[in-house]
Design an enzyme around this catalytic site. Structure first.
Site, mmCIF file in Angstrom:
data_model
loop_
_atom_site.group_PDB
_atom_site.id
_atom_site.type_symbol
_atom_site.label_atom_id
_atom_site.label_comp_id
_atom_site.label_asym_id
_atom_site.label_seq_id
_atom_site.Cartn_x
_atom_site.Cartn_y
_atom_site.Cartn_z
ATOM 1 N N GLY A 238 4.327 23.248 58.877
ATOM 2 C CA GLY A 238 5.465 24.832 58.902
ATOM 3 C C GLY A 238 4.673 25.423 59.854
ATOM 4 O O GLY A 238 4.819 27.092 59.363
ATOM 5 N N GLU A 457 0.733 -9.593 45.572
ATOM 6 C CA GLU A 457 0.836 -8.760 44.838
ATOM 7 C C GLU A 457 0.106 -8.056 43.809
ATOM 8 O O GLU A 457 -0.048 -6.614 43.332
ATOM 9 C CB GLU A 457 2.404 -8.196 45.561
ATOM 10 C CG GLU A 457 3.046 -8.042 46.251
ATOM 11 C CD GLU A 457 2.468 -6.910 47.110
ATOM 12 O OE1 GLU A 457 1.753 -6.084 46.990
ATOM 13 O OE2 GLU A 457 2.162 -7.497 48.679
#
Length: 650
Positions: A238, A457
């Site tokens: 920003g 996993e």
């Protein structure tokens, strides 16, 4: 009557109009040089008869090929055969005394004239002339016309057609500033209300706004105007938005441009644009100049001298330094600049008196991410089940631009599914889409490979669940996404500093996938590439950057200035020790992961089977298998510096 006058288009002079009289002039010249339009072509018999009867007054030979024969005027009146086949019209007159004859071989033609003059005692004379036709003129000038047209085209392209002040698209305005001006006619509508988060940065720039609104408050006490403020931070945080908000709050003319707008292939153009920019800013003071991506021209001088445009870029930077130090404090011109590469900027640009303040615009924390979500969901049509607090926790490391993209992606997903409102699951799917990539459900995976992926996993999930400082798991999937064949999402703890035990636990959890393959199949695969890359970087940072290794000691070989990128700051012996310590750390955590998985082998099998059945499991499934973590209350907040996903290339 007045309304009609207002609606009438105002006459404006276009530079292209100068080409119209030039074209007409060349056309006219071509027509005048085309020859006599009244001339009638004759044969050799007609010509011989004219010679014998002595009717010819003179002969004009053009280009050694065409002869224009002029008949005596008294003969023209006496003999009607010269006019009986002619008719009057706009171009031709039957009273014309000109005839045209193709001479053929010029030498024979001249000999014929000499013999006729001697034989018949003729009084005619002849003369040679050159004549150029319109086509000849065009073809001869065509290369030059093409060169000029190409030159004008490139001049307009390089000068940026349509851009810049004062008609920057014209070649003679190439040295003019290209800054986009926002003044009372085109006001900046962005204010601090449109900037969520960035509380510290907004406090810093608030004083600049206050000074532009009320400079006497500071100058009466002897204070001086700050010359400039540099906004530094990662991409998408920003910085540009904050600069626009400063202009919107201050209500002063705002000149906005990028650092690359000064760069041009012509020598001296960049410096000229800098001078013109500051000249315009002084005329409209108090004003703000905002230079986005200033590293395009502000790179440290004296480096990379082999590059072609280095001298021109340095001249532009020198002019910028002069302008920032040249105008007095009474001019009320403040320079704002933004970059995400402050370390490469020139030291003269960073000194006090030029950029007096450096404002760091960091990635948003949990509270600021919640505020950013509230800004970006205003134009969206949301369902009642959307939980912004949970979304803020699920997006560690996201910048403001990332959150804006997430909200837009959620809206697209909801529209794709023909929903009337955006639900919470659409936001979660958008997070998965952005972080992990697009699901590839049609990717062919063999049952054996799928089993390896599931245990890989499951190994990550099991080890991370059993370690105190490892990030708690949120979701595990064996559905291929992007380049990975499996992925696990975690919710890292928000930390300002990281201790050795925390880094080691994270490395151990990362090695859990390969450890599970070794434990279950007694084989390892190439699927742990991203895991190995991650732990190697962490181990190297522990040893060479943070000084967390006892063998190497409390030293760092990290140079924040980047000046020693081609110099190794340690000896060959130290390099050997560093390599050994990195390998020792990684192998130690690998063995630790195998030990943890061996202790919970039965639960690892259950988790892997559930993954094979459901393909996607969540935190609740792990609680059901392993029970609650005894240290879970310490791991509830996200860490913006850490990644929230493990990718595997299985």
């Amino acid at each position: 009557m007045s309304e009609k006058k207002k609606n009438n288009p105002k006459f404006t002079l276009n530079s292209y109009w100068i080409y119209i009289p030039l074209i007409l002039f060349f056309l006219a010249m071509g027509l005048f040089n085309q020859g006599n339009p009244n001339a009638k072509e004759i044969t050799s018999n007609d010509f011989n008869e004219m010679l014998i009867e002595n009717d010819i007054e003179k002969i004009m030979i053009y280009n050694k090929s065409i002869a224009e024969i002029y008949i005596k005027k008294d003969v023209l009146k006496e003999k009607d055969r010269y006019t009986k086949n002619k008719k009057d019209n706009l171009l031709f007159s039957k009273s014309s005394n000109v005839f045209e004859y193709n001479v053929g071989d010029l030498q024979n033609f001249e000999n014929q004239l000499k013999e006729a003059k001697q034989k018949y005692g003729l009084s005619l004379f002849y003369k040679h002339k050159q004549r150029t036709s319109l086509l000849d003129t065009i073809f001869s000038a065509l290369p030059f016309i093409l060169l000029i047209a190409i030159w004008l085209f490139f001049m307009r392209r390089m000068s940026g057609a349509g851009g810049g002040s004062g008609g920057g698209g014209q070649i003679f305005n190439i040295g003019k500033s290209r800054a986009k001006l926002f003044d009372e006619n085109t006001k900046v509508k962005t204010t601090f209300k449109n900037v969520a988060g960035l509380e510290g940065a907004k406090e810093e720039v608030q004083e600049i706004v206050d000074f532009l609104k009320n400079p006497e408050k500071y100058t009466k006490l002897g204070g001086k105007i700050p010359k400039g403020a540099l906004l530094v931070g990662p991409p998408g945080t920003g910085k540009t938005l904050l600069a626009k908000a400063v202009a919107g709050e201050a209500g002063v003319p705002f000149f906005s441009l990028s650092g690359s707008d000064f760069v041009e292939m012509f020598v001296g153009v960049g410096a000229s644009r800098v001078r013109d920019l500051f000249k315009q800013a002084k005329q409209k003071s108090p004003s703000i100049i905002f230079i986005d991506e200033i590293d395009a021209i502000g790179r440290a001088r004296g480096k990379n001298s082999m590059t072609g445009g280095n001298d021109e870029r340095e001249n532009t930077l020198n002019q910028l330094l002069t302008e920032m130090d040249g105008f007095g404090t009474e001019s009320n011109v403040i320079v704002l600049a933004a970059t995400n590469r402050a370390e490469i900027l020139d030291k003269a640009l960073m000194r006090a008196g030029r950029f007096d303040r450096q404002i760091y615009v960091d990635l948003p924390d949990l509270h600021e991410r919640r505020e950013i979500f509230e800004v970006h969901i205003k134009p969206l049509k949301l369902a009642d089940d959307v939980n912004l607090e949970f979304l803020a926790q699920q997006t560690p490391g996201f910048s403001g631009a990332d959150i804006a993209n997430l909200c837009n992606e959620a809206a697209l997903i909801a529209a794709r599914n023909n929903k009337s409102a955006i639900h919470h699951q659409d936001f979660m799917d958008a997070v998965d889409r952005i972080v992990g990539g697009l699901e590839k459900k049609n990717k062919v995976i063999t049952p054996k490979e799928k089993k390896v992926i599931a245990y890989h996993e499951a190994g990550h999930a099991t080890v991370s669940w059993m370690l105190k400082y490892a990030a708690p798991l949120v979701k595990v999937t064996i559905v291929p996404r992007g380049q990975s064949l499996g992925a696990a999402w975690y919710l890292p703890e928000e930390r300002k500093i990281v201790q050795t035990e925390q880094m080691l636990d994270e490395m151990c959890a990362t090695m859990g996938g390969r450890a599970a393959e070794k434990l279950i199949f007694n084989k390892i695969s190439t699927g742990a590439l991203s895991d190995l890359e991650k732990v190697t970087k962490q181990a190297r940072a522990m040893v060479t950057v943070y000084g967390l290794n006892e063998e190497v000691g409390n030293v760092t070989y990290y140079d924040s200035s980047g000046n020693d990128s081609f110099v190794k700051p340690y000896s060959e012996e130290t390099a050997k020790v560093i390599d050994e310590e990195i390998s020792k750390i990684i192998e130690g955590q690998y063995a630790r992961a195998i030990e943890i998985l061996d202790q919970h082998r039965d639960k690892l099998d259950v988790l892997a089977q559930k993954l094979l059945e459901k393909e996607v499991i969540f935190k609740d499934d792990l609680i059901e298998i392993f029970g609650k973590r005894p240290f879970e209350e310490q791991n509830t907040l996200p860490n913006p510096e850490d990644t929230s996903k493990n990718e595997d290339l299985l």
